[in-house]
Motif scaffolding. Sequence first.
Motif, PDB file in Angstrom:
ATOM      1  N   ARG A 223      37.899  33.090  41.786  1.00 37.05           N
ATOM      2  CA  ARG A 223      38.065  31.633  41.802  1.00 37.05           C
ATOM      3  C   ARG A 223      38.720  31.162  43.084  1.00 37.05           C
ATOM      4  NH1 ARG A 223      35.583  32.902  37.992  1.00 37.05           N
ATOM      5  NH2 ARG A 223      35.390  31.844  35.986  1.00 37.05           N
ATOM      6  N   GLY A 224      39.244  32.098  43.889  1.00 37.10           N
ATOM      7  CA  GLY A 224      39.887  31.723  45.134  1.00 37.10           C
ATOM      8  C   GLY A 224      40.286  32.945  45.924  1.00 37.10           C
ATOM      9  N   TYR A 225      40.613  32.732  47.209  1.00 39.97           N
ATOM     10  CA  TYR A 225      41.030  33.800  48.111  1.00 39.97           C
ATOM     11  C   TYR A 225      42.449  33.515  48.600  1.00 39.97           C
ATOM     12  CZ  TYR A 225      36.023  34.988  48.522  1.00 39.97           C
ATOM     13  OH  TYR A 225      34.716  35.335  48.284  1.00 39.97           O
ATOM     14  N   MET A 226      43.359  34.474  48.397  1.00 42.14           N
ATOM     15  CA  MET A 226      44.754  34.336  48.827  1.00 42.14           C
ATOM     16  C   MET A 226      45.045  35.329  49.948  1.00 42.14           C
ATOM     17  SD  MET A 226      48.267  35.003  46.628  1.00 42.14           S
ATOM     18  CE  MET A 226      48.202  33.484  45.677  1.00 42.14           C
ATOM     19  N   PRO A 227      45.570  34.853  51.112  1.00 43.16           N
ATOM     20  CA  PRO A 227      45.908  35.777  52.200  1.00 43.16           C
ATOM     21  C   PRO A 227      46.953  36.800  51.775  1.00 43.16           C
ATOM     22  CG  PRO A 227      45.917  33.503  52.970  1.00 43.16           C
ATOM     23  CD  PRO A 227      45.801  33.443  51.481  1.00 43.16           C
ATOM     24  N   GLN A 228      46.899  37.972  52.390  1.00 45.49           N
ATOM     25  CA  GLN A 228      47.829  39.048  52.067  1.00 45.49           C
ATOM     26  C   GLN A 228      49.278  38.594  52.210  1.00 45.49           C
ATOM     27  OE1 GLN A 228      47.292  42.201  50.936  1.00 45.49           O
ATOM     28  NE2 GLN A 228      49.487  42.672  50.972  1.00 45.49           N
ATOM     29  N   TYR A 229      49.605  37.874  53.278  1.00 48.19           N
ATOM     30  CA  TYR A 229      51.001  37.496  53.497  1.00 48.19           C
ATOM     31  C   TYR A 229      51.480  36.488  52.456  1.00 48.19           C
ATOM     32  CZ  TYR A 229      50.242  32.836  55.618  1.00 48.19           C
ATOM     33  OH  TYR A 229      49.941  31.513  55.835  1.00 48.19           O
ATOM     34  N   VAL A 230      50.568  35.649  51.938  1.00 42.83           N
ATOM     35  CA  VAL A 230      50.938  34.720  50.864  1.00 42.83           C
ATOM     36  C   VAL A 230      51.214  35.496  49.584  1.00 42.83           C
ATOM     37  CG1 VAL A 230      50.120  32.821  49.397  1.00 42.83           C
ATOM     38  CG2 VAL A 230      49.673  32.789  51.868  1.00 42.83           C
ATOM     39  N   PHE A 231      50.364  36.474  49.298  1.00 42.46           N
ATOM     40  CA  PHE A 231      50.596  37.326  48.134  1.00 42.46           C
ATOM     41  C   PHE A 231      51.952  38.015  48.232  1.00 42.46           C
ATOM     42  CE2 PHE A 231      50.504  41.589  46.310  1.00 42.46           C
ATOM     43  CZ  PHE A 231      50.232  41.306  44.977  1.00 42.46           C
TER      44      PHE A 231
ATOM     45  N   SER B  47      41.276  41.289  53.748  1.00 42.40           N
ATOM     46  CA  SER B  47      42.653  40.858  53.961  1.00 42.40           C
ATOM     47  C   SER B  47      43.091  39.797  52.954  1.00 42.40           C
ATOM     48  CB  SER B  47      42.820  40.315  55.391  1.00 42.40           C
ATOM     49  OG  SER B  47      42.106  39.101  55.550  1.00 42.40           O
ATOM     50  N   TYR B  48      42.207  39.433  52.034  1.00 36.52           N
ATOM     51  CA  TYR B  48      42.525  38.413  51.033  1.00 36.52           C
ATOM     52  C   TYR B  48      42.523  39.010  49.621  1.00 36.52           C
ATOM     53  CZ  TYR B  48      41.835  34.741  54.532  1.00 36.52           C
ATOM     54  OH  TYR B  48      41.957  33.941  55.636  1.00 36.52           O
ATOM     55  N   TRP B  49      43.403  38.481  48.795  1.00 33.40           N
ATOM     56  CA  TRP B  49      43.379  38.774  47.374  1.00 33.40           C
ATOM     57  C   TRP B  49      42.485  37.760  46.666  1.00 33.40           C
ATOM     58  CZ3 TRP B  49      46.349  42.265  44.213  1.00 33.40           C
ATOM     59  CH2 TRP B  49      47.092  43.189  44.949  1.00 33.40           C
ATOM     60  N   GLU B  50      41.814  38.216  45.600  1.00 33.06           N
ATOM     61  CA  GLU B  50      40.974  37.317  44.808  1.00 33.06           C
ATOM     62  C   GLU B  50      41.743  36.813  43.594  1.00 33.06           C
ATOM     63  OE1 GLU B  50      37.400  39.219  43.594  1.00 33.06           O
ATOM     64  OE2 GLU B  50      36.555  39.347  45.620  1.00 33.06           O
ATOM     65  N   LEU B  51      41.728  35.510  43.380  1.00 33.01           N
ATOM     66  CA  LEU B  51      42.252  34.942  42.143  1.00 33.01           C
ATOM     67  C   LEU B  51      41.160  35.017  41.079  1.00 33.01           C
ATOM     68  CD1 LEU B  51      44.317  33.291  40.439  1.00 33.01           C
ATOM     69  CD2 LEU B  51      43.176  31.235  41.315  1.00 33.01           C
ATOM     70  N   HIS B  52      41.476  35.659  39.953  1.00 31.45           N
ATOM     71  CA  HIS B  52      40.566  35.713  38.813  1.00 31.45           C
ATOM     72  C   HIS B  52      41.221  35.024  37.628  1.00 31.45           C
ATOM     73  CE1 HIS B  52      37.423  38.765  40.118  1.00 31.45           C
ATOM     74  NE2 HIS B  52      38.254  38.715  41.143  1.00 31.45           N
TER      75      HIS B  52
ATOM     76  N   PHE C   9      45.601  46.611  42.751  1.00 28.61           N
ATOM     77  CA  PHE C   9      45.856  46.782  44.170  1.00 28.61           C
ATOM     78  C   PHE C   9      44.681  47.434  44.887  1.00 28.61           C
ATOM     79  CE2 PHE C   9      50.012  45.844  42.634  1.00 28.61           C
ATOM     80  CZ  PHE C   9      50.692  45.281  43.701  1.00 28.61           C
ATOM     81  N   GLY C  10      43.828  48.121  44.146  1.00 30.90           N
ATOM     82  CA  GLY C  10      42.647  48.711  44.763  1.00 30.90           C
ATOM     83  C   GLY C  10      41.603  47.665  45.083  1.00 30.90           C
ATOM     84  N   ARG C  11      41.320  46.820  44.105  1.00 32.54           N
ATOM     85  CA  ARG C  11      40.318  45.769  44.290  1.00 32.54           C
ATOM     86  C   ARG C  11      40.924  44.492  44.856  1.00 32.54           C
ATOM     87  NH1 ARG C  11      38.844  44.248  39.150  1.00 32.54           N
ATOM     88  NH2 ARG C  11      37.136  43.015  40.011  1.00 32.54           N
ATOM     89  N   LYS C  12      42.269  44.422  44.918  1.00 30.44           N
ATOM     90  CA  LYS C  12      42.997  43.243  45.393  1.00 30.44           C
ATOM     91  C   LYS C  12      42.623  42.004  44.578  1.00 30.44           C
ATOM     92  CE  LYS C  12      44.334  42.956  49.679  1.00 30.44           C
ATOM     93  NZ  LYS C  12      44.472  42.900  51.139  1.00 30.44           N
ATOM     94  N   THR C  13      42.784  42.135  43.258  1.00 32.19           N
ATOM     95  CA  THR C  13      42.554  41.004  42.366  1.00 32.19           C
ATOM     96  C   THR C  13      43.853  40.624  41.675  1.00 32.19           C
ATOM     97  OG1 THR C  13      41.925  42.407  40.486  1.00 32.19           O
ATOM     98  CG2 THR C  13      40.153  41.672  41.970  1.00 32.19           C
ATOM     99  N   LEU C  14      44.012  39.338  41.432  1.00 28.25           N
ATOM    100  CA  LEU C  14      45.215  38.764  40.837  1.00 28.25           C
ATOM    101  C   LEU C  14      44.791  37.873  39.679  1.00 28.25           C
ATOM    102  CD1 LEU C  14      48.336  38.202  41.176  1.00 28.25           C
ATOM    103  CD2 LEU C  14      47.662  36.296  42.657  1.00 28.25           C
ATOM    104  N   THR C  15      45.274  38.193  38.451  1.00 25.16           N
ATOM    105  CA  THR C  15      44.855  37.461  37.246  1.00 25.16           C
ATOM    106  C   THR C  15      46.079  37.073  36.429  1.00 25.16           C
ATOM    107  OG1 THR C  15      42.871  38.860  37.173  1.00 25.16           O
ATOM    108  CG2 THR C  15      43.346  37.521  35.226  1.00 25.16           C
ATOM    109  N   PRO C  16      46.210  35.806  36.015  1.00 23.65           N
ATOM    110  CA  PRO C  16      47.327  35.441  35.141  1.00 23.65           C
ATOM    111  C   PRO C  16      47.321  36.279  33.872  1.00 23.65           C
ATOM    112  CG  PRO C  16      46.197  33.482  35.932  1.00 23.65           C
ATOM    113  CD  PRO C  16      45.344  34.642  36.313  1.00 23.65           C
ATOM    114  N   GLY C  17      48.524  36.693  33.443  1.00 23.79           N
ATOM    115  CA  GLY C  17      48.635  37.525  32.256  1.00 23.79           C
ATOM    116  C   GLY C  17      48.547  36.714  30.978  1.00 23.79           C
TER     117      GLY C  17
END
Length: 315
Positions: free
Chosen positions: A43-51, A30-35, A67-75
């Motif tokens: 580097r961190g876990y972000m709840p789905q509703y925050v995302f 239920s969390y996204w990973e900050l990469h 969206f498959g791995r639920k990872t979020l990385t600055p471009g």
Amino acid sequence: MKSNLDLVNETDNFPYYEDNPEKYTKLRSSYWELHLRGGSGPRGYMPQYVFEKFFEMPWVAAWDMDFGRKTLTPGPGCQEDIIRQELEQAREKGVFEVLKTGWRNELYPIYGHNDPSEKTISMERAGSALFGINSYGVHMTVYLNTTEGMKIWVPRRTKNKQTYGGYLDNTVAGGLCTGEQPFECMIRECAEEASLPEHLVRSNAKPCGTVSYIHIRDERAGGETGLVQPECQHVYDMEVGADVIPKPCDNEVEDFYLLTVKQVQEALAEGQFKPNCALVLLDFFVRHGILKGENEPDYIEIVSRLHRKMPFPTS
């Protein structure tokens, strides 16, 4: 009344895979990973509703989202600037309560692995729980030995404080900002929160290791709930004489009380302490032989849980 293990479970409340794989896997999903670009691992876990709330806003910069791995990385661009701009925009739009009421203009570090190419970047303190990054702090227990036994100086947080207002706290505690050394942070906090002079702290404060845990925030923390807060606290002890009396210096502490060990234990059992401060006090009791295998049936479990291994790089 809460047992000592209850106090640990209340703070270190992110599940362990080994204890319940199904519960752990369900929550983690239920969390996204900050990469970070060029890095390895989360580097961190972000709840789905925050995302989703972030995603509802126009992004100020490109992000790489899987969206498959639920990872979020600055471009492309400065990663620190990208994160800062997103948080500033969210604050301006009033999207998150923790940003509206808790903005500090203080920076928390996001450490890389032991790789020189991975530069430490920083994030506004108020946004750290939204991204679920590992944060750091200092906690000190000030005590004295009297003819009646050990006594501990305990402050009460002001009732209007955004987080855990009115709860009891460790004698001195505070967050560790980017580039700040733990002991220097402790000296600053001692002056700001307890009016303890620098020369006294430098001469008498003793580093005693760390306490670490992963906490899922509830309504007592103020603002959004379900935020992941992994923390590592640098722990200090300072024995003082009867002539040393901490006094409030800022608007964070209402008053200080000199309590016996029994009174502190009773307040812990009644849930009067801020949750992570309870862990620091349990660690203090272990270190001073107050809490031991002979009087605590959950002793081994408690001692091991006070030092959780983090899933993110540490300093």
